[in-house]
Design an enzyme around this catalytic site. Structure first.
Site, short mmCIF file in Angstrom:
data_model
loop_
_atom_site.label_atom_id
_atom_site.label_comp_id
_atom_site.label_asym_id
_atom_site.label_seq_id
_atom_site.Cartn_x
_atom_site.Cartn_y
_atom_site.Cartn_z
N GLU A 208 18.53 21.71 38.56
CA GLU A 208 18.27 22.97 37.57
C GLU A 208 16.96 23.41 37.94
O GLU A 208 15.82 22.98 37.40
CB GLU A 208 18.58 22.40 36.09
CG GLU A 208 19.94 21.91 35.86
CD GLU A 208 20.97 23.08 36.05
OE1 GLU A 208 20.69 24.13 35.91
OE2 GLU A 208 21.98 22.72 36.05
N CYS A 242 11.92 28.30 32.40
CA CYS A 242 12.46 28.39 33.59
C CYS A 242 13.42 30.00 33.60
O CYS A 242 13.55 30.40 34.47
CB CYS A 242 13.09 27.29 34.31
SG CYS A 242 14.64 26.81 32.89
#
Length: 460
Positions: A208, A242
């Protein structure tokens, strides 16, 4: 660390398929742990950041963590059931199914920006799937990492979760352990190192990562509403997310009023940013990295528009800026920003946006603020991104029934909800032959009946 790993491997060997009740018991204790120690968690994360807005910790870490636990607790009984699959007509009346079996021991590497949620999310999926879990916390959140280790040791039954703390060398040794699966959340560069270490053990990985997530404010969409949604996603955790909008396309019809609207909305959302309400950069290294992006852009000709009325920095609090005139040779357009600065481009043709997004590495997220169905369709079919939120920002990550993950440089694999359960499970195919099987018709010796059957099976 190696001793814990060996112990967990032995436990997984002895109890290869833990009962649902055991898995749910661990999930229940995780939830109890978070609810009882909410304030301690808020204070520890605040200390690590020098200032983290308490409500951001509650809404972006504690709430989604509890929601993920409860979702798995409620659904594990249905997830664990074997899935029935169809059998070809030529093999009936046999049956086929897929059984989801625990992998064994899972390694999870947690970043610093959301240290609770990005630990709990994968832990929940791995436990629901019946695995033992080792978690490497970030050395950049020492207060919370230590607290999390102590709480897990106190609340979670032995042999289920082990929290590892330490520096980059410890992290490298952690990634080199022969786990049955590793989930890493962090930068693309470190993700490559984790994947290289895992490859030596043929350990599958879920990465991720991040990247430069584009946002579009389309012509005809109410500008003030769009800016509110944009700045919520961009300035949450001071841009250290993110999924944060990384650069923006605004229709040229909004050009004159866009900057003034951003200033007005930013000061309304963060009226007392120096003293409260606005999160600091995590450490001096990240503050300096973000400042270097701004300095490079300024040297190469970009213009900066501060959004707060009083834009002088306070400690590690970095006030937000709109960046105008950014170009591809600037670092701010080459690296994930991970801070409260936003390059803005004004467009005339939607074709420009499609072309620009497709020419860049595939991002973790894409955001469209638009009521134009054709533009929505084009973006969905002509561009790639890990996930999409339409008419808002970042909220797709909060949907437990949607898989979460990147694509290409922004990551590989998915988790959350049932996808997380499946990520940490082995999907074992099971074919069960009937006592009235016809398969002996194709056994040797091969005669006329076998060849006739083949022609029927083959078809024209």
């Amino acid at each position: 660390m190696e001793q814990v790993f060996s112990h967990f491997k032995q436990l997984a060997f002895e109890q290869s398929y833990p009962a649902i009740q055991e898995r749910r018991r661990v999930l229940k204790q995780l939830k109890k742990m978070l609810l009882k120690h909410e304030q301690s968690i808020i204070e520890a994360i605040d200390k690590d950041f020098s200032y983290r807005e308490p409500f951001e910790t509650q809404i972006a870490e504690i709430f989604p963590s509890i929601k993920a636990i409860q979702h798995a607790y409620n659904n594990i009984t249905s997830w664990i059931q074997p899935e029935k699959r169809k059998v070809s007509i030529w093999f009936k009346p046999a049956s086929a199914s897929v059984m989801f079996q625990p992998l064994g021991v899972v390694g999870i590497i947690v970043p610093w920006n959301y240290p609770l949620y990005l630990a709990i999310g994968p832990i929940v999926a791995a436990i629901a799937a019946g695995n033992r879990v080792m978690v490497k916390m970030s050395e950049f959140t020492p207060s919370f990492s230590q607290l999390f280790a102590e709480l897990c040791d106190k609340y979670i039954a032995k042999g289920w979760i082990s929290v590892v703390n330490g520096d980059a060398e410890v992290a490298a040794n952690f990634a080199a352990l022969p786990f049955d699966h590793i989930l890493f959340t962090g930068s693309t560069d470190i993700g490559k190192k984790v994947m290289a270490a895992a490859s030596k053990n043929l350990t599958p990985v879920t990465l991720e990562l991040g990247g430069k997530s584009p946002t579009i404010i389309d012509e005809g969409y109410p500008l003030e509403k769009a800016v509110e949604k944009l700045l919520f996603g961009k300035l949450l955790n001071s841009g250290q997310t993110c999924l944060a909008p990384d650069y923006l396309f605004v229709h040229q019809s909004h050009q004159e009023e866009f900057v003034n609207t951003c200033k007005s909305v930013a000061n309304r959302l963060y009226p007392d940013w120096k003293r409260s309400n606005y999160t600091a950069m995590i450490n001096n290294k990240q503050w300096e990295r973000h400042q270097a992006l701004l300095d490079d852009a300024k040297e190469k000709g970009a213009d900066f528009v501060p959004l707060f009325c009083n834009s002088e920095t306070t400690g590690r609090k970095q006030p937000p800026h709109i960046v105008l005139g950014a170009t591809d040779d600037m670092l701010i357009m080459q690296q994930e920003i991970f801070g409260p600065s936003l390059p803005v481009f004004f467009f005339d043709s939607f074709d420009e946006i499609i072309k620009s997004i497709k020419q860049r590495p595939r991002p973790l997220a894409l955001y469209l603020l638009s009521n134009d169905k054709n533009h929505f369709h084009r973006l969905m079919t002509e561009t790639h991104s890990g996930g999409v939120t339409v008419n808002d920002t970042i909220l797709h990550v909060s949907q437990e029934n949607l898989p979460f993950g990147g694509i290409g440089p922004s990551g590989m694999g998915h988790y959350h909800g049932v996808e997380g359960f499946k990520t940490f499970s082995h999907a074992k195919s099971i074919f069960k032959q009937s006592r009235f099987a016809s398969s002996k018709l194709i056994y040797p010796p091969y005669g006329k009946l076998s060849k006739l059957l083949y022609r029927l099976m083959r078809g024209r």
